[in-house]
Design an enzyme around this catalytic site. Structure first.
Site, mmCIF file in Angstrom:
data_model
loop_
_atom_site.group_PDB
_atom_site.id
_atom_site.type_symbol
_atom_site.label_atom_id
_atom_site.label_comp_id
_atom_site.label_asym_id
_atom_site.label_seq_id
_atom_site.Cartn_x
_atom_site.Cartn_y
_atom_site.Cartn_z
ATOM 1 N N TYR A 1 0.801 -1.225 0.000
ATOM 2 C CA TYR A 1 0.000 0.000 0.000
ATOM 3 C C TYR A 1 0.830 1.269 0.000
ATOM 4 C CZ TYR A 1 -3.716 -3.274 1.093
ATOM 5 O OH TYR A 1 -4.608 -4.318 1.064
ATOM 6 N N ASN B 1 -12.278 4.906 -2.620
ATOM 7 C CA ASN B 1 -11.522 3.696 -2.364
ATOM 8 C C ASN B 1 -12.333 2.903 -1.351
ATOM 9 O OD1 ASN B 1 -9.882 1.605 -1.639
ATOM 10 N ND2 ASN B 1 -8.009 2.845 -1.512
ATOM 11 N N SER C 1 -3.402 -0.613 -4.415
ATOM 12 C CA SER C 1 -2.725 -1.811 -4.940
ATOM 13 C C SER C 1 -3.405 -2.267 -6.229
ATOM 14 C CB SER C 1 -2.788 -2.934 -3.893
ATOM 15 O OG SER C 1 -4.143 -3.349 -3.698
ATOM 16 N N ARG D 1 -9.949 -10.568 -3.966
ATOM 17 C CA ARG D 1 -9.865 -9.123 -4.200
ATOM 18 C C ARG D 1 -10.051 -8.764 -5.687
ATOM 19 N NH1 ARG D 1 -7.737 -7.009 0.625
ATOM 20 N NH2 ARG D 1 -6.369 -8.470 1.730
ATOM 21 N N HIS E 1 -15.255 -5.639 -2.129
ATOM 22 C CA HIS E 1 -15.447 -7.052 -2.479
ATOM 23 C C HIS E 1 -16.683 -7.671 -1.835
ATOM 24 C CE1 HIS E 1 -11.415 -6.072 -3.627
ATOM 25 N NE2 HIS E 1 -11.031 -5.973 -2.373
ATOM 26 N N ASP F 1 -25.105 -0.109 -4.545
ATOM 27 C CA ASP F 1 -26.445 0.395 -4.825
ATOM 28 C C ASP F 1 -26.549 1.894 -4.542
ATOM 29 O OD1 ASP F 1 -28.348 -2.561 -3.734
ATOM 30 O OD2 ASP F 1 -27.215 -2.133 -5.579
ATOM 31 N N HIS G 1 -7.884 2.123 -6.173
ATOM 32 C CA HIS G 1 -7.243 1.192 -5.246
ATOM 33 C C HIS G 1 -5.751 1.463 -5.280
ATOM 34 C CE1 HIS G 1 -10.885 -1.198 -4.758
ATOM 35 N NE2 HIS G 1 -11.055 -1.057 -6.059
HETATM 36 O O1 LIG Z 1 -5.532 -1.420 -2.728
HETATM 37 C C1 LIG Z 1 -6.430 -0.787 -2.108
HETATM 38 O O2 LIG Z 1 -6.461 0.444 -1.966
HETATM 39 C C2 LIG Z 1 -7.568 -1.559 -1.421
HETATM 40 O O3 LIG Z 1 -8.806 -0.958 -1.796
HETATM 41 C C3 LIG Z 1 -7.346 -1.426 0.031
HETATM 42 C C4 LIG Z 1 -7.523 -2.460 0.912
HETATM 43 C C5 LIG Z 1 -7.095 -2.316 2.335
HETATM 44 C C6 LIG Z 1 -7.493 -3.230 3.269
HETATM 45 C C7 LIG Z 1 -7.076 -3.135 4.582
HETATM 46 C C8 LIG Z 1 -6.203 -2.149 4.969
HETATM 47 C C9 LIG Z 1 -5.808 -1.262 4.040
HETATM 48 S S1 LIG Z 1 -4.714 0.023 4.441
HETATM 49 C C10 LIG Z 1 -3.659 -0.757 5.593
HETATM 50 C C11 LIG Z 1 -2.811 -1.806 5.183
HETATM 51 C C12 LIG Z 1 -1.953 -2.383 6.114
HETATM 52 C C13 LIG Z 1 -1.944 -1.961 7.437
HETATM 53 C C14 LIG Z 1 -2.791 -0.955 7.818
HETATM 54 C C15 LIG Z 1 -3.666 -0.360 6.900
HETATM 55 C C16 LIG Z 1 -6.242 -1.325 2.728
HETATM 56 C C17 LIG Z 1 -8.045 -3.772 0.488
HETATM 57 O O4 LIG Z 1 -9.118 -4.221 1.341
HETATM 58 C C18 LIG Z 1 -8.544 -3.775 -0.941
HETATM 59 O O5 LIG Z 1 -8.663 -5.140 -1.364
HETATM 60 C C19 LIG Z 1 -7.595 -3.013 -1.837
#
Ligand SMILES: O=C(O)[C@]1(O)C=C(c2cccc(Sc3ccccc3)c2)[C@@H](O)[C@H](O)C1
Length: 151
Positions: free
Chosen positions: A24, A75, A103, A112, A81, A88, A101
């Site tokens: 991320y 986002n 990622s 995902r 998912h 809606d 997103h």
């Molecule tokens: O890639 C993204 O922005 C996404 O929307 C973001 C997500 C996401 C999920 C959990 C945490 C975070 S941010 C994060 C990551 C690691 C530690 C703390 C926070 C993003 C995912 O659920 C999605 O599948 C993908």
């Protein structure tokens, strides 16, 4: 007249930058907000930047955008998912939507790969990290300019 857009962030994005920087990036959500505002200002856009861990709060924000904003960058994070309700709400308000997103969700776990939001988004940007938000704001401005031309 300044055009206002909503930038809406889903669950756990408030923890962004703390872990999994390889997936991320190392930017915090505050960094992302600053990037969105810096991108929006020269385009004549105002940003309402929000984050919630609660599906209903996100649905309420989308519904509020129908009268408060001209477009939405979203986002949905994990709700991408799972949430038919968020999908809606976005379909119901009838605003231009850019899904972002950080990622590349298509190169990650199979669960995902599908986003309910994508079916009602005008544009989907994924895998560009925080820059994806700048791309999303810029593209939404373009969509709105086009909307003005055709109005
Ligand atoms: O890639 C993204 O922005 C996404 O929307 C973001 C997500 C996401 C999920 C959990 C945490 C975070 S941010 C994060 C990551 C690691 C530690 C703390 C926070 C993003 C995912 O659920 C999605 O599948 C993908």
């Amino acid at each position: 007249m300044t055009t206002s857009v909503l930038v809406l962030n889903g669950p756990n994005l408030n923890l962004l930058g703390l872990r999994e920087p390889a997936i991320y990036g190392s930017d915090t959500l505050g960094d992302v907000e600053k990037l969105c505002r810096a991108t929006a200002a020269p385009l004549g856009l105002d940003i309402d930047f929000r984050q919630s861990n609660h599906e209903g709060v996100l649905v309420d924000a989308v519904q509020e955008a129908r009268t408060a904003h001209r477009g939405i960058v979203i986002n949905p994070a994990g709700y991408s998912h799972t949430s038919v309700a968020l999908r809606d709400a976005l379909a119901a308000v009838g605003l231009p939507v850019v899904e972002v997103h950080l990622s590349n969700i298509h190169r990650r776990e199979p669960f995902r790969h599908h986003s309910y939001v994508s079916a009602v988004a005008d544009t989907v940007i994924c895998g560009a990290g925080a820059h994806g938000y700048a791309l999303a704001v810029t593209h939404l401005a373009r969509l709105l300019d086009h909307a003005q031309e055709s109005a």
